[in-house]
Design a protein around this motif. Structure first.
Motif, PDB file in Angstrom:
ATOM      1  N   CYS A 390       0.842   6.637  27.125  1.00 25.45           N
ATOM      2  CA  CYS A 390       0.394   7.283  25.878  1.00 25.45           C
ATOM      3  C   CYS A 390       0.299   8.804  26.045  1.00 25.45           C
ATOM      4  N   ILE A 391      -0.117   9.263  27.227  1.00 24.27           N
ATOM      5  CA  ILE A 391      -0.166  10.713  27.481  1.00 24.27           C
ATOM      6  C   ILE A 391       1.243  11.298  27.454  1.00 24.27           C
ATOM      7  N   LEU A 392       2.207  10.582  28.061  1.00 24.92           N
ATOM      8  CA  LEU A 392       3.601  11.044  28.057  1.00 24.92           C
ATOM      9  C   LEU A 392       4.143  11.143  26.644  1.00 24.92           C
ATOM     10  N   VAL A 393       3.881  10.090  25.837  1.00 21.50           N
ATOM     11  CA  VAL A 393       4.374  10.077  24.451  1.00 21.50           C
ATOM     12  C   VAL A 393       3.739  11.226  23.658  1.00 21.50           C
ATOM     13  N   ALA A 394       2.413  11.392  23.802  1.00 24.76           N
ATOM     14  CA  ALA A 394       1.719  12.460  23.065  1.00 24.76           C
ATOM     15  C   ALA A 394       2.223  13.838  23.490  1.00 24.76           C
ATOM     16  N   HIS A 395       2.498  13.985  24.803  1.00 22.02           N
ATOM     17  CA  HIS A 395       3.008  15.267  25.313  1.00 22.02           C
ATOM     18  C   HIS A 395       4.406  15.544  24.760  1.00 22.02           C
ATOM     19  N   GLY A 396       5.238  14.512  24.730  1.00 24.16           N
ATOM     20  CA  GLY A 396       6.580  14.676  24.156  1.00 24.16           C
ATOM     21  C   GLY A 396       6.523  14.967  22.672  1.00 24.16           C
ATOM     22  N   TRP A 397       5.613  14.289  21.961  1.00 23.61           N
ATOM     23  CA  TRP A 397       5.463  14.541  20.515  1.00 23.61           C
ATOM     24  C   TRP A 397       5.036  15.991  20.263  1.00 23.61           C
ATOM     25  N   LYS A 398       4.140  16.460  21.133  1.00 21.87           N
ATOM     26  CA  LYS A 398       3.682  17.860  21.006  1.00 21.87           C
ATOM     27  C   LYS A 398       4.864  18.818  21.133  1.00 21.87           C
ATOM     28  N   LYS A 399       5.761  18.563  22.084  1.00 20.14           N
ATOM     29  CA  LYS A 399       6.926  19.429  22.279  1.00 20.14           C
ATOM     30  C   LYS A 399       7.814  19.425  21.042  1.00 20.14           C
ATOM     31  N   LEU A 400       8.003  18.218  20.442  1.00 16.30           N
ATOM     32  CA  LEU A 400       8.869  18.118  19.265  1.00 16.30           C
ATOM     33  C   LEU A 400       8.221  18.762  18.048  1.00 16.30           C
ATOM     34  N   SER A 401       6.924  18.525  17.880  1.00 15.54           N
ATOM     35  CA  SER A 401       6.247  19.031  16.678  1.00 15.54           C
ATOM     36  C   SER A 401       6.110  20.553  16.685  1.00 15.54           C
ATOM     37  N   ASN A 402       6.223  21.144  17.853  1.00 12.88           N
ATOM     38  CA  ASN A 402       6.127  22.606  17.936  1.00 12.88           C
ATOM     39  C   ASN A 402       7.412  23.289  17.471  1.00 12.88           C
ATOM     40  N   LYS A 403       8.481  22.496  17.376  1.00 18.18           N
ATOM     41  CA  LYS A 403       9.755  23.039  16.899  1.00 18.18           C
ATOM     42  C   LYS A 403       9.806  22.851  15.388  1.00 18.18           C
ATOM     43  N   SER A 404       9.976  23.924  14.689  1.00 16.92           N
ATOM     44  CA  SER A 404       9.898  23.880  13.217  1.00 16.92           C
ATOM     45  C   SER A 404      10.899  22.899  12.613  1.00 16.92           C
ATOM     46  N   VAL A 405      12.070  22.761  13.225  1.00 15.11           N
ATOM     47  CA  VAL A 405      13.110  21.883  12.681  1.00 15.11           C
ATOM     48  C   VAL A 405      12.675  20.425  12.734  1.00 15.11           C
ATOM     49  N   LEU A 406      11.970  20.083  13.812  1.00 17.37           N
ATOM     50  CA  LEU A 406      11.624  18.680  14.034  1.00 17.37           C
ATOM     51  C   LEU A 406      10.172  18.359  13.674  1.00 17.37           C
ATOM     52  N   ARG A 407       9.433  19.340  13.122  1.00 16.22           N
ATOM     53  CA  ARG A 407       8.008  19.129  12.902  1.00 16.22           C
ATOM     54  C   ARG A 407       7.752  17.958  11.942  1.00 16.22           C
ATOM     55  N   LYS A 408       8.435  17.980  10.789  1.00 13.38           N
ATOM     56  CA  LYS A 408       8.193  16.936   9.791  1.00 13.38           C
ATOM     57  C   LYS A 408       8.595  15.556  10.294  1.00 13.38           C
ATOM     58  N   ILE A 409       9.777  15.521  10.886  1.00 10.81           N
ATOM     59  CA  ILE A 409      10.253  14.210  11.363  1.00 10.81           C
ATOM     60  C   ILE A 409       9.375  13.678  12.485  1.00 10.81           C
ATOM     61  N   SER A 410       8.816  14.587  13.293  1.00  8.41           N
ATOM     62  CA  SER A 410       7.928  14.129  14.380  1.00  8.41           C
ATOM     63  C   SER A 410       6.656  13.502  13.809  1.00  8.41           C
ATOM     64  N   TRP A 411       6.129  14.105  12.705  1.00 12.14           N
ATOM     65  CA  TRP A 411       4.931  13.541  12.071  1.00 12.14           C
ATOM     66  C   TRP A 411       5.238  12.191  11.414  1.00 12.14           C
ATOM     67  N   VAL A 412       6.406  12.110  10.781  1.00 13.34           N
ATOM     68  CA  VAL A 412       6.802  10.840  10.146  1.00 13.34           C
ATOM     69  C   VAL A 412       6.960   9.744  11.199  1.00 13.34           C
ATOM     70  N   CYS A 413       7.608  10.075  12.300  1.00 18.01           N
ATOM     71  CA  CYS A 413       7.807   9.094  13.377  1.00 18.01           C
ATOM     72  C   CYS A 413       6.467   8.670  13.981  1.00 18.01           C
TER      73      CYS A 413
END
Length: 918
Positions: A390-413
């Protein structure tokens, strides 16, 4: 800074509580299933009557750690929480599930606190929420035995949090948190064994997080020191000191743990973990393949199964097996993450490193790397490793959500993952509602596991659906033809269906699959101890045939020869030897079993029964008492010891006998025998009203209770309520028309109380229909003929009675009276003097009275004779009243005779009670 970051706000805690409640509320409606049965329902360590020290001497399932059949899972603190549940709600499953839910909430909150050490606030909440809803946790949370994971995790995380406070200002050592850590590690280990692995996580944290070393930096320092170009830095010496303290403490815990299991590993069969007994390279290839299987369950928990043993995952027997690609891919991914986390400095690498530690280190005890375990895959052991995931997934999600292009899709996922996981968890909980639903859900995932087919069969068997259960057991034998347990299940079900031939065939197949005895080699090390029950089951089946008792005994002896400490074999053999009328050998068998287990109340009870067979009531009572010391609610010991006291005739034992019977009826309120024997005790104590109440209660529970009906009628006749006895006797004779003593008592009451000669005659004639040689019935019928003034018939009847009992003096005497009367009447008929007629009438009256009294005397004499024949411990009644026959008796003499008649009838029924075993 760390402490500030690690604070959990009230809102965050409330959010976690709400999410967990939403996912697991339906777990409160589930029962005790699968391993819960052994750990909760069958575990005597939960009962308040069991000494607390037993929790620290027995394994998780209540088996002494010293016994070879023990699983060696030492979790006394977890069992203690079960015991607390039992104390407050006994076996109400709701309280057990509720406490598990509470513990899961606590773990999630403490985990959030840990996440905040390595992630930002938002990512920490994401990791904690993903952990809270992950479907892989249903086995640990909804399965009651999963509490071991929950409790161990709480202290596991608490120990780690404590260790993070061991670094003081200027890199000084703070010893108090370290001492607390060691204590919490010990507590976590007493909840479940994997708790000790937190020490490894603390070591990694100290070196790479607290001190900030990287692997290249450590290697450079080591090379410099080896070349003599430098010395060990002071900070590194401090680090080494802390690590030495931690490792020494861990070593001490390991030594204690090894002592507890007495240096013995548990005995598992190849069915539990097929790879563990496979040759190389299949063993290594399969064990390595199981790692990506577990990783896939964390990544995609769509197909969950409660049991992954036996043929669930086929062995990887060749390097060419396509599944090796999954193994290779897994190790490449894991290796790349490890290189990244150890080689490069920075917060990201530190987060990944701690996540990997949480995944890998707690999983090591279940990995088969150091010792084989009793399963292939177990979802509940992924409870702690899923934290790192879960820490790995949350850390990876943080990396994706910090990128403006992928922010919305990361929240949806993220929203989709949390929602689908929560729904899956909610749905998965219903699978744990009952054993049937649990194992049927498992069969949808995997049909190659014979154990699952067996377990569905067991669930149906518990519901008495033997025909359906048989289908599943037979399917288990087809999936795994060499599964001894499956064939045993088939045999047992055939037996329940009264198909003894088919049952024996199935047991014989199971027996043929057992390994042959190898002289000098310990049998238990090669097969599961419960498989030895095939000999017990087969012997129990064939011993129903009287001609095969020796064959059954041979099977018991064969089981004992394979395993000299096989307690159940001695117990079953003792029962058989009693049946074979060999009480001395039965005594030897039970004494041998008692050498193995002196705390088994059933064994002391069985030994008491042997002493009863050996006609040693004193020793029998001692053993009954020993059984009751060990188990004060042992129903059979309570009942039979009370009977033994009652039959001893010792009035001093009656109060204790009564107390035991009262205890028995409290335990078994629907058993009429308990109330009946309380009534008999009251009759012995002359407490007539109490006796009447107990007898009536016994009859209400069992309207056709033979002995209770007769004794109630007898009680009424003793207390001058003969007319109340008649309807009771009518009930008795309606159920048991051939009840001779009932017929005698009814005839006696009809003749003496109601003056119903015709009714009395029918009773005595009925007795003679049943038993033409019944002297008492025949004699009393002769009295009826005399009452009817048919002296010729009375004479003929008495002659026939005398032929049946030529040594009975009173019959000859009564015959002489009748003949004298016949002669007297004949003489009077030849005389016409009126005064002679009056004299004849008076003489007839006297003789008639004489014979009526003789009839009463006969009832007493014959009853006494019966008593002497069947009950050697009763004193026979003296015959003085018969020997002193006179033409006319006084009122006092007649009353004495009546008292003796009543006493004799009571003794008559006491004999019947002994004969009936009631």
């Amino acid at each position: 800074l760390l402490e500030k970051m690690a604070d959990v706000s009230l809102k965050e805690a409330a959010l976690i509580v709400g999410v967990v409640a939403a996912c697991y509320w339906n777990s409160l409606f589930c029962g005790f299933v699968f391993d819960d049965v052994s750990a909760i329902l069958d575990n005597k360590d939960l009962h308040p009557s069991t000494p607390l020290r037993n929790l620290f001497q027995n394994d998780f399932w209540g088996t002494p750690m010293s016994e070879e059949r023990s699983h060696k899972s030492y979790r006394p603190l977890t069992v203690l929480t079960f015991r607390l549940n039992y104390l407050f709600s006994e076996l109400n499953a709701v309280s057990y599930h509720f406490l598990n839910l509470v513990f899961h909430v606590v773990v999630c909150i403490v985990f959030l606190k840990v996440c905040k050490l390595f992630l930002d606030n938002r990512s920490s909440v994401v990791a904690s929420l993903l952990f809270a809803v992950h479907p892989i946790h249903t086995e640990a949370v909804t399965g009651v035995v999963g509490r071991a994971e929950l409790l161990s995790s709480i202290f596991f995380l608490a120990a780690f949090l404590s260790y993070t406070k061991s670094k003081g200002p200027d890199n000084t050592i703070v010893w108090t948190p370290i001492a607390v850590t060691v204590f919490l590690v010990a507590v976590a280990t007493l909840c479940k064994e994997q708790g000790i692995t937190v020490v490894g996580i603390c070591c990694v944290y100290e070196v790479f997080i607290a001190q900030g070393y990287t692997l290249p930096a450590l290697l450079d320092t080591a090379v410099q020191i080896l070349r003599g170009k430098g010395s060990i830095p002071f900070s590194m010496l401090q680090t080494l000191l802390k690590l030495i303290v931690l490792m020494f403490s861990t070593l001490l815990l390991v030594v204690v743990r090894v002592q507890v299991i007495q240096s013995q590993l548990p005995v598992f069969t190849r069915f539990d973990n097929p790879a563990a007994v496979s040759p190389s390279p299949a063993r290594q290839l399969t064990f390595n393949y199981l790692l990506p299987v577990n990783a896939w369950l964390l990544l995609n928990p769509s197909e969950l199964c409660c049991d992954w043993t036996m043929g669930t995952i086929p062995l990887v027997e060749s390097l060419l097996d396509v599944r090796n690609i999954a193994t290779l891919t897994f190790f490449c991914f894991l290796g790349s993450l490890m290189v990244f986390s150890l080689r490069y400095p920075g917060d990201s690498s530190k987060t990944v490193l701690m996540a990997l530690c949480l995944i890998v280190l707690p999983f090591i005890p279940a990995s088969n790397l150091f010792f084989p375990v009793g399963f292939v895959v177990a979802e509940r052991v992924l409870y702690v490793p899923s934290m790192g995931f879960c820490i790995l997934v949350a850390h990876g999600w943080k990396k994706l959500s910090n990128k403006s292009v992928l922010r919305k899709i990361s929240w949806v996922c993220l929203a989709a993952v949390l929602f689908t996981h929560a729904l899956k968890t909610l749905h998965r909980n219903w699978d744990w509602e009952s054993e049937y639903t649990l194992f049927m859900s498992a069969l949808k995932v995997n049909k190659n596991n014979a154990k699952l087919w067996n377990n569905v069969g067991h669930a149906l068997e518990n519901e008495k659906k033997f025909e359906r259960a048989l289908q599943f057991f037979i399917q288990a034998t087809q999936v795994q033809p060499d599964d001894i347990g499956a064939h045993m299940n088939v045999g047992r079900t055939y037996k329940n269906l009264n198909k003894t031939k088919e049952a024996e065939e199935s047991y014989m197949i199971a027996k043929s699959l057992m390994p042959q005895i190898i002289p000098g080699k310990k049998y238990a090390a090669r097969v599961a101890p419960n498989h030895l029950n095939v000999y017990i089951n087969l012997a129990n089946l064939i011993r129903a045939n009287e001609s095969r008792l020796e064959e059954a005994d041979q099977l018991y002896r064969q089981a004992i020869s394979m395993r000299p400490d096989f307690k159940q074999a001695y117990i079953s053999r003792g029962e058989l030897l009693l049946k074979m009328n060999k009480p001395l050998k039965a005594k030897e068998a039970y004494l041998r079993a008692l050498e193995l287990d002196r705390t088994n109340a059933d064994l002391w009870y069985n030994l008491a029964i042997v002493y009863i067979e050996l006609k040693d009531p004193t020793e029998a009572l001692k053993n009954f008492n020993r059984a009751l010391e060990l188990n004060p609610t042992h129903k059979l010991a309570l009942f039979n010891s009370a009977l033994l006291m009652q039959e001893s005739g010792d009035a001093r034992l009656r109060p204790e006998a009564k107390q035991r019977l009262l205890h028995y009826v409290k335990e078994e309120p629907q058993d009429s025998n308990g109330y009946f024997n309380l009534g008999m005790l009251a009759m012995d104590d002359k407490k007539d009203m109490e006796a009447e109440a107990w007898m009536k209660k016994a009859i209400r529970l069992q309207p056709n209770f033979r002995s209770a009906l007769f004794n109630l009628a007898l009680l009424y006749s003793q207390t001058g309520k003969e007319l109340m006895a008649l309807p009771v006797l009518e009930d008795l004779l309606r159920y048991y028309p051939d009840h001779t003593k009932g017929l005698i008592l009814k005839g006696d009451i009809l003749m003496n109380q109601k003056k119903d000669i015709v009714g009395a005659k029918k009773c005595f004639e009925k007795i003679l229909e049943l038993d033409p040689k019944n002297v008492q019935g025949k004699h009393n019928l002769c009295v009826v003929y005399f009452e009817e003034k048919d002296l010729i018939k009375a004479e003929k009847c008495l002659v026939e009675t005398l032929a049946l009992a030529p040594h009975e003096e009173y019959i000859q005497r009564h015959l002489n009276i009748v003949r004298s009367k016949i002669a007297s009447l004949g003489a009077m008929e030849q005389s016409s003097h009126p005064s002679d007629g009056t004299a004849a009438t008076e003489a007839k009256k006297n003789s008639f009275q004489n014979l009526k009294e003789a009839k009463s005397e006969k009832t007493t004499t014959q009853s006494t004779a019966d008593n002497k024949e069947h009950s050697k411990n009763k004193k026979p009644t003296e015959k003085s009243s018969v020997d002193k026959t006179t033409p006319k008796k006084s009122t006092k003499e007649i009353k004495d005779i009546e008292k003796k008649r009543v006493a004799a009838l009571k003794r008559l029924e006491e004999i019947e009670r002994i004969l009936n075993g009631e």
